[in-house]
Design a protein around this motif. Structure first.
Motif, PDB file in Angstrom:
ATOM      1  N   GLY A 134      42.167  49.423  65.975  1.00  0.00           N
ATOM      2  CA  GLY A 134      41.438  49.679  66.805  1.00  0.00           C
ATOM      3  C   GLY A 134      39.822  49.389  66.311  1.00  0.00           C
ATOM      4  N   MET A 135      40.289  48.253  64.410  1.00  0.00           N
ATOM      5  CA  MET A 135      39.522  48.503  63.748  1.00  0.00           C
ATOM      6  C   MET A 135      40.171  47.481  62.252  1.00  0.00           C
ATOM      7  N   THR A 136      39.187  46.938  62.008  1.00  0.00           N
ATOM      8  CA  THR A 136      39.352  45.602  60.612  1.00  0.00           C
ATOM      9  C   THR A 136      38.766  46.118  59.698  1.00  0.00           C
ATOM     10  N   THR A 137      39.634  47.392  58.147  1.00  0.00           N
ATOM     11  CA  THR A 137      38.717  47.086  57.517  1.00  0.00           C
ATOM     12  C   THR A 137      38.923  45.774  56.331  1.00  0.00           C
ATOM     13  N   ARG A 138      38.135  46.424  54.995  1.00  0.00           N
ATOM     14  CA  ARG A 138      38.003  44.922  54.396  1.00  0.00           C
ATOM     15  C   ARG A 138      38.591  45.178  52.998  1.00  0.00           C
ATOM     16  N   VAL A 139      39.405  45.048  51.885  1.00  0.00           N
ATOM     17  CA  VAL A 139      38.833  45.143  50.566  1.00  0.00           C
ATOM     18  C   VAL A 139      39.387  43.753  49.910  1.00  0.00           C
ATOM     19  N   TRP A 140      38.451  43.974  48.478  1.00  0.00           N
ATOM     20  CA  TRP A 140      38.697  42.692  47.302  1.00  0.00           C
ATOM     21  C   TRP A 140      39.819  43.202  46.362  1.00  0.00           C
ATOM     22  N   PHE A 141      39.985  42.010  45.879  1.00  0.00           N
ATOM     23  CA  PHE A 141      40.210  42.867  44.490  1.00  0.00           C
ATOM     24  C   PHE A 141      40.856  41.161  43.349  1.00  0.00           C
ATOM     25  N   ASP A 157      34.319  32.931  47.823  1.00  0.00           N
ATOM     26  CA  ASP A 157      35.255  32.272  47.610  1.00  0.00           C
ATOM     27  C   ASP A 157      36.207  32.965  47.696  1.00  0.00           C
ATOM     28  N   ALA A 158      36.712  34.452  48.400  1.00  0.00           N
ATOM     29  CA  ALA A 158      37.973  34.873  48.206  1.00  0.00           C
ATOM     30  C   ALA A 158      39.339  34.210  49.195  1.00  0.00           C
ATOM     31  N   PRO A 209      47.698  34.262  43.925  1.00  0.00           N
ATOM     32  CA  PRO A 209      47.577  33.523  42.696  1.00  0.00           C
ATOM     33  C   PRO A 209      46.787  34.238  42.018  1.00  0.00           C
ATOM     34  N   THR A 210      47.674  34.418  40.865  1.00  0.00           N
ATOM     35  CA  THR A 210      46.682  34.897  39.632  1.00  0.00           C
ATOM     36  C   THR A 210      45.335  34.453  39.378  1.00  0.00           C
ATOM     37  N   GLY A 211      44.167  34.945  38.864  1.00  0.00           N
ATOM     38  CA  GLY A 211      42.572  34.506  38.526  1.00  0.00           C
ATOM     39  C   GLY A 211      41.623  34.486  40.140  1.00  0.00           C
ATOM     40  N   GLN A 212      42.862  33.974  41.547  1.00  0.00           N
ATOM     41  CA  GLN A 212      42.191  34.079  42.098  1.00  0.00           C
ATOM     42  C   GLN A 212      41.415  36.008  43.010  1.00  0.00           C
ATOM     43  N   ALA A 213      39.757  36.109  43.302  1.00  0.00           N
ATOM     44  CA  ALA A 213      39.660  37.677  44.546  1.00  0.00           C
ATOM     45  C   ALA A 213      40.257  36.310  45.610  1.00  0.00           C
ATOM     46  N   ILE A 214      40.755  38.272  45.462  1.00  0.00           N
ATOM     47  CA  ILE A 214      41.750  38.280  47.642  1.00  0.00           C
ATOM     48  C   ILE A 214      40.915  39.105  47.992  1.00  0.00           C
ATOM     49  N   GLU A 215      40.637  38.653  49.390  1.00  0.00           N
ATOM     50  CA  GLU A 215      40.177  39.149  49.981  1.00  0.00           C
ATOM     51  C   GLU A 215      41.150  39.427  51.661  1.00  0.00           C
ATOM     52  N   VAL A 216      41.728  41.471  51.334  1.00  0.00           N
ATOM     53  CA  VAL A 216      42.587  41.402  52.554  1.00  0.00           C
ATOM     54  C   VAL A 216      41.458  42.097  53.797  1.00  0.00           C
ATOM     55  N   SER A 217      42.001  41.820  54.704  1.00  0.00           N
ATOM     56  CA  SER A 217      42.058  42.323  56.360  1.00  0.00           C
ATOM     57  C   SER A 217      42.833  43.208  56.595  1.00  0.00           C
ATOM     58  N   MET A 259      40.168  29.269  35.870  1.00  0.00           N
ATOM     59  CA  MET A 259      39.419  30.624  35.730  1.00  0.00           C
ATOM     60  C   MET A 259      37.932  30.995  35.511  1.00  0.00           C
ATOM     61  N   ASN A 260      36.779  31.268  36.889  1.00  0.00           N
ATOM     62  CA  ASN A 260      35.906  30.960  36.439  1.00  0.00           C
ATOM     63  C   ASN A 260      35.207  32.668  35.483  1.00  0.00           C
ATOM     64  N   ALA A 261      34.386  32.180  34.448  1.00  0.00           N
ATOM     65  CA  ALA A 261      34.280  32.892  32.909  1.00  0.00           C
ATOM     66  C   ALA A 261      33.662  33.972  33.304  1.00  0.00           C
ATOM     67  N   ASP A 262      32.131  34.206  35.197  1.00  0.00           N
ATOM     68  CA  ASP A 262      31.934  35.549  35.379  1.00  0.00           C
ATOM     69  C   ASP A 262      32.085  35.974  36.488  1.00  0.00           C
ATOM     70  N   ALA A 263      33.668  35.567  36.778  1.00  0.00           N
ATOM     71  CA  ALA A 263      34.082  36.057  37.506  1.00  0.00           C
ATOM     72  C   ALA A 263      33.884  38.305  37.711  1.00  0.00           C
ATOM     73  N   ARG A 264      33.890  38.307  39.065  1.00  0.00           N
ATOM     74  CA  ARG A 264      33.939  40.021  38.514  1.00  0.00           C
ATOM     75  C   ARG A 264      34.761  40.316  39.017  1.00  0.00           C
TER      76      ARG A 264
END
Lengths: 406, 95, 538, 200
Positions: free
Chosen positions: A152-159, A91-92, A120-128, A1-6
């Protein structure tokens, strides 16, 4: 896992503490002053007011400027923690969440679908996020993440899940009767486990192509049809009777060893009633290829198992509108629905007929085509059900016997 | 308290002149709309509508002859409306 | 002429005409105020009953006393009743009506008949709201926010409820324009703008918001009704509409509406604190300025309800910044109130207790509001029980407690009778304790991530919900005790003099209860509203 | 009883103006929607706008402006004590109001005849922006038409009052306020007309 991963948690929590800290201090100060003044200057101790001050410009200016600076700093922290939520790492791992009354479904880039969000744990996940009907909201309290699903719209989050485990996924925008039941789970798992799950279809595809190349499918059917050799359908799920070279018999449930043997030495143990015509594949494929086929064969259990109608009913949120006990919800009760006399509004006209299997299917796949009299055309189309799932659901509905009431 | 009840009476001639101006402006706005000016069209139409509105307000509705307070109140209402429209665009334009 | 003269001199509760008709067709502002008092507080009790049912349902996970659909209708009606029938009209319609002309030294409001019409519209709206409970296919289940597309497709009586809100909005607009005109035109000529009591200033700012923001709600709800009945689709993305625009329009009204609710409460507190500290209010002009600033800037921050909605980030930036700026005038007010007590002579009579707890509860509400104004943290707690807790701290702890303070302060004036102080203090203590238990635990549960409007919840939220429900019972006991005491006091309490608290505003210079046209002789303004030198308790 | 004793005409006008502000904001909500939809669906919006009959729209604008003139003259006439002229002018205003509504009816019915109405079959096949345009068009002009009706009723009542002598040279605030309302109806149309009929 990337050490400085937000991640999405730290900045938000820091802002919480910052604002709450200052707020608590201010509240304490105000309350203490108030209580102290009420005590110190109580009329029993202080019968006459000591001051006739009507205000003090300097004090007014001071207590305007200090709070102004404080709230501006709060704004800045609040804003930067928000931009962190909005700035999706490049890289999400991307996937799509679809909300409907009242369930979530998740679709991955390779076409895999699921009703729980495996990541997958440790990976940034982008959800549309998309919605098929009304407003919903994708809320992961554990990751401080929330975004509305807007038609009618696509919104996004990541975690970014940093530990394996299950995390609650709520719908946070009120969406009707089943709102509080519109719960799913984020399942964070190690990368390898995730890959195995994620690549299941792809592996299966490769195995099938390999078997086609090797000619396996010439004698073995996939769909249960009787052919020269036994079918592959439910290969791992069924018991077979084997005839050994000494003519003795035994029953066998397919395991890894048996499956390998049946490919490498097919004539050593024959399935009863079948001729010994299968050639040995010893040396005709690499061990890797063999393993791939064995894996695939052993996986032919879940695939062929009949889907559970009751489970589908629950997972798709059907119970939010349809009861089993004859009581009226947003949709009609399903008690005794099969074979009852249905009165539906269809293409502007009222029709009456006996509810048969075709009608049940149609009402799940294309519910707006015929709406039961007295109900609104609210139900979404469940066209994402597989044929097997639809069959199971219809079977399940047919089993709900009783006197149908509208 | 009833000091300001004394009324300014507008002459028929003035009203007729305002009316004529309004008609003329209507013709102008229709005329302009027949020429393609791109995005300018909508702004031109709005500008003319605003000047027509001002005429109606000042003369037909006597705003010119009311106390200054009425004009301030009207401006407050108008500003509120502009803010409502403008702030909505903070979302729509940058979504 | 003589009989007319004597009629003017009798107190307004005892006019020669008797019976219900002398009330519900009266154009006297005080009688209309009392009509509002009775009707608004009745709906408040209905709202409390619904709220208690909601809390009872949430006592344990899973179905407890009602079905999911019923629960959804319960919180919808709780919201609609509390917002549109209680908290918006609460202080302006009850106390504004009774006090505005009295404090201005006027005989009545500018448009007495319009005033009566407002009350009738209010009752019509209320009747429509209650009617939506029956018929059709059940009570509305959209939440008081009526968000599309759900409100456009649900089969329940949303159209009727939306029409009710429309009518109530109309009533609110008429009250607002009536007050504005009255303040401008009927202020006694001896009173300059800077001699006006702060309560009047708060009503003035409120009235502007009522007149300018309420119509937006009207048109928005109208569009929902048309969408349901004609398939209009101005908010339907399939027809070129945009569901987010509904939210914009809705909050363009409903956020300023929050200030319609709180500003009059702040005005009440600004009246009460000086009286019970025997000191001039600290920073009169600063309070006036902050009142107007809140009303103006409060109309610019509606977007902070939409940080998670899919709105653009630019809008989030601006709305968040402005939200924090609105916090400043509120803080100034709080500081000024506390500073007023400094070196005063404090009496902890019931109105003062409620006023001081207002400051505490409103501060909690305002300070937790800072979390909601900061977009990062807001994302986490938006649409959770944290918001519900915060909202009740500002609206109930704020406006509600201000109303209670005002009732304890002014009802003796209106009815000429005093309630029991010890019971009032006891009721206050129970109410205050129950309040903090209820809404404090709600906020904690929300921080843990329990979304609002949840019929059912996961087991980890059980403890917080049970504590909250227990708090709700305590709160209800306190409220009943308080109202019982007030009612008894108004009808059978000890008679009091004209100025039982020793206050300096004009309403205390006339008799208790006031005569029909408020003042026998035209009142003269001999002192400022907070100049207590030589004012005696009588 | 106490109502007429405290007559305050300026106060009455102020109340009316405040009411007009809330009317303005009522239409304001629709203007918000208009502005936003124009910016998101510009092309389709304009295309739909070209389908409206701008000739009828222009005629209606002229009709309404003229009705405002007669209303304004009626006020001046009452102030000058010329009730007869005032009555003639008000009748003129009412006739023009009727004329406006008739033209509006013709416009609407021709559109509705072509299936262009909310929920109509033809409209459902149009691009989204056009649907939004027609939906907004019907709501805005419908609401405006409703205001024409209310304003007309108000003026009709004033006509009655003038004939009964209730409104005259020294007490005309009722006429004044009704005329103010009528001008607001005109004012709003001044904006509706270019925004809907003259879009390019």
């Amino acid at each position: 896992m990337n050490a400085d991963a937000r991640n999405t948690i730290d900045k938000v929590d820091a802002t919480f503490f910052y604002i709450f800290g200052i707020s608590a201090l201010m509240l304490l100060g105000i309350t203490l002053c108030m209580v102290w003044f009420a005590y110190r200057y109580h009329h029993s101790r202080h019968p006459e007011p000591m001051s006739d001050s009507k205000g003090h410009p300097l004090i007014e200016i001071v207590w305007t400027i200090i709070p102004s600076l404080l709230v501006l700093s709060m704004f800045w922290y609040g804003w930067t923690s928000f931009t962190n939520l909005r700035d999706i790492p490049e890289d999400a791992f991307a996937l799509k969440a679809t909300a409907r009354m009242w369930s979530w479904s998740f679709e991955y880039e390779n076409g895999l679908t699921s009703d729980r969000l495996r990541v997958p744990t440790g990976q940034a996940i982008e959800v549309s996020i998309e919605s098929l009907d009304v407003l919903h909201s994708f809320y992961l309290p554990a990751f401080r993440v929330k975004r509305d699903a807007v038609p009618g719209m696509t919104t996004r989050v990541w975690f970014r899940p940093e530990q394996d485990g299950e995390y609650n996924l709520f719908c946070a925008e009120y969406c009707g009767t089943g709102h509080s039941a519109m719960i799913s789970v984020v399942e964070a798992m190690p990368q390898e486990a995730f890959d195995r799950w994620y690549n299941q279809k792809q592996m299966a595809q490769q195995a099938l192509e390999l078997m086609k190349k090797q000619g396996c499918l010439g004698c073995h059917s996939l769909d249960g049809a009787v052919s020269v050799g036994p079918t592959f359908q439910n290969f791992a799920g069924r018991e077979r009777t084997l005839v050994l070279p000494d003519a003795s018999k035994r029953t066998q449930l397919a395991d890894r060893a048996y499956t390998r043997r049946s490919i490498l030495e097919p004539r050593a143990e024959l399935v009863e009633h079948l001729p010994a015509i299968m050639p040995s594949f010893q040396g005709r494929m690499s061990d890797e290829e063999l393993e791939m086929i064995v894996d695939w064969l052993l996986a032919q259990r879940q695939e062929d198992q009949k889907p559970d109608g009751a489970k589908i009913f629950a997972d798709k949120g059907c119970g939010g509108c349809h009861s089993f006990d004859g009581s009226k919800g947003l949709g009609p009760s399903l008690l005794g629905v099969f074979g009852h006399e249905a009165r539906v509004q269809s293409e502007g006209a009222l029709r009456t007929f006996i509810a048969d299997e075709a009608y049940l299917r149609e009402s799940i796949l294309n519910p707006k085509a015929a709406v039961v009299e007295g109900y609104a055309p609210l139900m979404p189309e469940f066209s994402d059900l597989s044929t097997a799932e639809l069959d199971a659901l219809v079977e399940y509905l047919k089993g709900l016997k009783g006197e149908h009431r509208h | 308290m009833n000091d300001t009840n004394s009324q300014h009476i507008l002459s028929y001639a003035l009203l007729l002149r305002v009316w004529a101006a309004l008609l003329a402006l209507t013709v102008v706005t229709v005329g302009i709309s027949r020429i393609d000016l791109g995005a300018l069209n909508i702004w031109a139409a709005l500008a003319i509508a605003c000047s027509k509105g001002t005429l109606v307000l000042l003369f037909f509705m006597h705003l010119k002859y009311e106390s200054r307070l009425f004009a301030w109140m009207f401006l407050a209402a108008l500003c509120t409306l502009c803010i409502f429209i403008g702030f909505t665009f903070l979302d729509v334009l940058y979504r | 002429m003589n009989s007319a003269q004597s009629e003017v001199n009798t107190n307004f509760l005892q006019t020669p005409r008797k019976g219900l008709g002398s009330w519900i067709f009266s154009t006297d502002h005080k009688r209309i105020g009392i009509l509002y008092l009775c009707s608004v507080l009745s709906f408040f009790l209905v709202g409390i009953a619904l709220g208690l049912a909601l809390r009872l349902e949430l006592f344990s996970p899973g179905p407890t006393i009602v079905s999911a659909q019923t629960y959804n209708s319960l919180f919808t009606l709780h919201g609609v009743i509390m917002i549109f029938l209680f908290i918006i009209p609460g202080i302006p319609a009850i106390l504004g009506n009774i006090l505005l002309p009295l404090q201005l030294g006027a005989k009545d409001v500018s448009f007495p008949r319009l005033n009566l019409l407002s009350w009738w519209l209010y009752m019509t709206g209320a009747a429509l709201a209650l009617l939506s409970l029956f018929g059709g296919s059940g009570p509305p289940d959209t939440g008081w926010t009526f968000y599309v597309p759900f409100s456009a497709i649900t089969t329940t009586n949303v159209s009727l409820a939306a029409t009710a809100a429309f009518v109530l909005g109309f009533s609110s607009i008429l009250t607002g324009l009536n007050f504005l005109t009255t303040i401008h035109r009927l202020r006694t000529p001896y009173m300059s703008w800077t001699q006006m009591p702060l309560f009047i200033w708060s009503l003035y700012a409120t009235a502007w918001v009522q007149v300018l923001a309420t119509p937006i709600l009207g048109i928005t709800l109208l569009l929902v009704v048309l969408e349901r009945s004609l398939g209009l689709g101005l908010f339907d993305p399939g027809k070129g509409g945009d569901p987010l625009l509904f939210q914009h329009l809705f909050w363009i009204y409903s956020h300023p509406a929050v200030y319609i609710m709180i500003l009059p409460g702040m005005g009440v507190i600004s009246e009460i604190i000086p009286v019970f500290t025997r000191k001039h209010i600290f920073g009169y002009k600063a309070i006036v300025f902050s009142t107007l600033a809140i009303a103006f800037a409060g109309s610019l921050v509606w977007g902070h309800h939409m940080f998670a909605s899919g709105m653009s980030d630019t809008a989030v930036f601006v709305f968040s910044l402005l939200t924090f700026i609105v916090a400043i005038p509120s803080a100034i007010k709080v500081f000024n109130w506390v500073a007023t007590m400094y070196k005063g002579s404090v009496t902890l009579a019931p109105p003062m207790l409620f006023a001081l707890s207002f400051i505490f509860l409103f501060s909690v509400g305002g300070l937790t509001g800072l979390v909601l104004g900061a977009p990062g943290p807001d994302i986490h707690v938006h649409d959770t029980h944290f918001v519900v807790g915060h909202f009740h701290y500002t609206m109930f702890g704020g406006t509600g407690f201000a109303l209670f303070a005002a009732l304890h302060f002014w009802l003796p004036k209106v009815f000429g009778r005093m309630y029991n102080h010890r019971v009032a203090t006891g009721a206050w203590l129970i109410l205050f304790t129950g309040f903090n238990i209820l809404y404090g635990s709600m906020m904690i549960v929300g921080m843990q991530g329990m979304p609002r409007r949840y019929y059912d919840y996961l087991p980890e939220f059980t403890l917080g919900n049970q504590i909250a429900t227990a708090g709700s019972w305590l709160l209800a006991v306190g409220i009943l005790l308080m109202f019982g005491n007030l009612l008894r006091g108004c009808l059978r309490g000890e008679p009091v003099g004209d100025n039982p608290w020793g206050a300096a505003t004009l309403e205390w210079t006339t008799s208790s209860p006031p005569p029909l046209e408020n003042f026998i002789d035209e009142p003269e303004v001999t002192r400022g509203p907070y100049d207590f030198k030589g004012v005696n308790i009588s | 009883m106490s109502v007429d004793a405290h007559r305050d005409d300026t106060g009455a006008r102020m109340g009316m103006w405040l009411f007009l502000f809330s009317e303005l904001l009522l239409f304001g909500g629709l203007f918000v929607l208009y502005a936003v939809t124009l910016s998101t669906h510009g092309e389709a919006f304009a295309a739909a706008g070209r389908e409206l009959n701008w000739v009828l729209g222009t005629i209606n604008t002229l009709v309404l402006l003229t009705s405002s003139l007669t209303a304004a003259i009626a006020l001046s006439a009452v102030q000058k004590g010329n009730s007869a002229l005032a009555l003639r002018c008000l009748w003129g205003t009412l006739a023009l109001a009727l004329c406006f509504l008739v033209i509006k009816y013709v416009e609407w019915s021709s559109k509705i005849h072509h299936g262009l109405y909310p929920g109509g079959a033809q409209l459902a096949e149009r691009p989204e922006g056009q649907m939004a345009f027609f939906n907004l068009y019907y709501v805005t002009t419908g609401l405006h038409g409703l205001h024409v009706l209310i304003g007309g009723a108000l003026l009709g009542w004033v006509v009655l009052k003038i004939r009964q002598g209730g409104v005259h040279r020294s007490n005309f605030v009722l006429l004044e306020n009704s005329v103010l309302y009528w001008h607001l109806v005109d004012l709003i149309w001044i904006f509706i007309f270019p925004l809907y009929y003259l879009m390019l």
